[in-house]
Structures are given as C-alpha cells and as structure tokens.
Design an enzyme around this catalytic site. Structure first.
Site: not given
Length: 260
Positions: A39, A62-63, A89, A154, A158, A189, A191
């Site tokens: 992360d 850092d993805v 993720n 988004y 995806k 969800v 979150t």
C-alpha cells in the site's frame, strides 16, 4: 472461511491497508497464508501487517509505477520466500457526471485501476512463471456489468480489468506459466469508498440523499442488502485455493445478484 486451508501459500494484497484489501489480507491470513500488505499508506499498512502476526509483512507500493512494483515484489518475495497469490485490489473511484468530467480525475482512475492492475499481473507473472503455479485475483466491480449513473469512468476501468483478466489467463496458459487469473465483481460495500460514492451521487444531484442512493442499490439487489467485506474476502480465499483449481479467466460476481 476456515474450511479452506492455504497453509504454505504466500500472498501479496494491494491496497491492503484498509477497506476491502484489509479484509482480504486478514481472510487469507486466517486461512493459513502468509501475507504481505502492499500500500501507499505507510502509516496504516504496517499496523495491519503487524496485527496479522508473525510471518507477515508490509511493503510500500505505488501500483501506477513499474519500478515501485519491481521493488515491492522483490521485498515481498524476500519476506515470504516466494509468491503464490497476488490480489490486485487497489483502486480509486471519482464520481462525476460525464458532462463535468475532469481529465485529471479520468487519468487517475485509468492509472490506478487499469494500469495498476496490468502492472500487477506483469510482476505476478514474472515472480511465478518459473514455478509454473500461482494465482492472480483482480478486483473489478459490479460497475463493470451495470449502468449506474455518475461512475462512467470507474465503470470503464473496471470493465477493462475484466478484459485484462481474460487475456492474461490465456497468455499464461499459452506460454505455460501455470498461473490462474480470475477477477471478482464486488457489489457496493459500506467501506470508506462505498460511503463516499453514496455521498457523491447525492451531492451531484442524482439522488435526494446518500440514504436514497443506498436504497436504490439495495432495490436493485435480489439479496436485499449491501455487501460486506467478509463476502468479498471469502471469495478471494476461494479463488486462491485448490477448490477453484479449474476456474481460470473468469469473473465471479459477488454482488447479491445486482449485476445479473
């Protein structure tokens, strides 16, 4: 999901410092895997890794950066002694009507959600291909399968994760890597990201309130509720296990039927 045993497996989870990623890291560890939390959040990530117990770890990642991926996977394999599972993720969602799109926000979602996943697959393959085994699990979204207003970019990213998954599975098979590649489509969800979406679609006038937005999602969901972190985490444990050994290049909806 204690009935699945992942003892001896070694996993890296991106975006593992909070939210779905944290839940996935905890579920993998509970099933017996050793886990590295990857992360950008150098404050939260080590705390999550420490709470998992001995044998687990944290790496900064850092993805969107190829060199960061190389360094993170190198450190993770050093901690774990190898790599068997990579969960891509990490993701971002920036709500906007199409008429109000900000190019910078579009690029950020493309880079984190799509480029980040592509680089994750790349480095997972490089780490696993010599052992001719392994599992990559990409986190897409129910947004890839429905037309929900306010999340056009988004949703597009995806959908791209879905296509990346299927092509990657085919490449792995054709080249003899032995790495299975699947994705899952989480439903909404509550979150921080999910709550933020409800607030944002209300703010831009699509719903009268965040509660109304959540109600609309529940109304579209045959199971009659929002998703829970455990629903998504258990699905990751399943896809990582030998119980899913002949599931490859697939997308698993974990959305209560919302995207059917």
């Amino acid at each position: 999901m204690t009935q699945i045993d992942l003892t001896g497996r070694r996993a890296l989870v991106t975006g593992g410092a909070q939210g779905l990623g944290e839940g996935m890291a905890r579920a993998l560890a509970a099933a017996g895997a050793r886990v590295v939390v990857a992360d950008l959040q150098d404050d939260l990530g080590p705390k999550v890794a420490e709470s998992l117990g001995d044998g687990h770890g944290f790496v900064h990642l850092d993805v969107t950066d190829d060199d960061s991926w190389g360094a993170a996977v190198g450190r993770a394999t050093g901690i774990l002694g190898g790599l068997d599972i990579v969960v891509n993720n990490a993701g971002v969602e920036i709500t906007s009507l199409i008429v109000d799109l900000d190019p910078a926000a579009v690029r950020k979602q493309l880079e984190v959600n799509l480029l980040g996943t592509a680089l994750g697959i790349k480095h997972a393959f490089r780490a696993m291909r010599e052992q001719k085994s392994g599992v990559v699990i990409n986190v897409a979204s129910v947004a890839a399968t429905i037309a929900f207003p306010g999340i056009a970019v988004y949703s597009a990213t995806k959908s791209g994760v879905d296509r990346l998954t299927r092509v990657a599975a085919m490449e792995s098979g054709k080249l003899g890597y032995g790495v299975r590649v699947n994705c899952l489509y989480p439903g909404l969800v509550p979150t921080a990201m999910g709550a933020g979406l409800a607030n944002d679609v209300a703010r831009i006038g699509l719903f009268g309130s965040p509660e109304e937005a959540v109600g609309a999602v529940v109304e579209l969901t045959p199971s009659g509720r929002l998703g829970e972190v455990a629903d998504m985490a258990d699905a990751v444990v399943f896809l990582a296990s030998d119980a899913a050994r002949f599931i490859n290049g697939a997308g698993l909806p974990v959305d209560g039927g919302m995207g059917m």
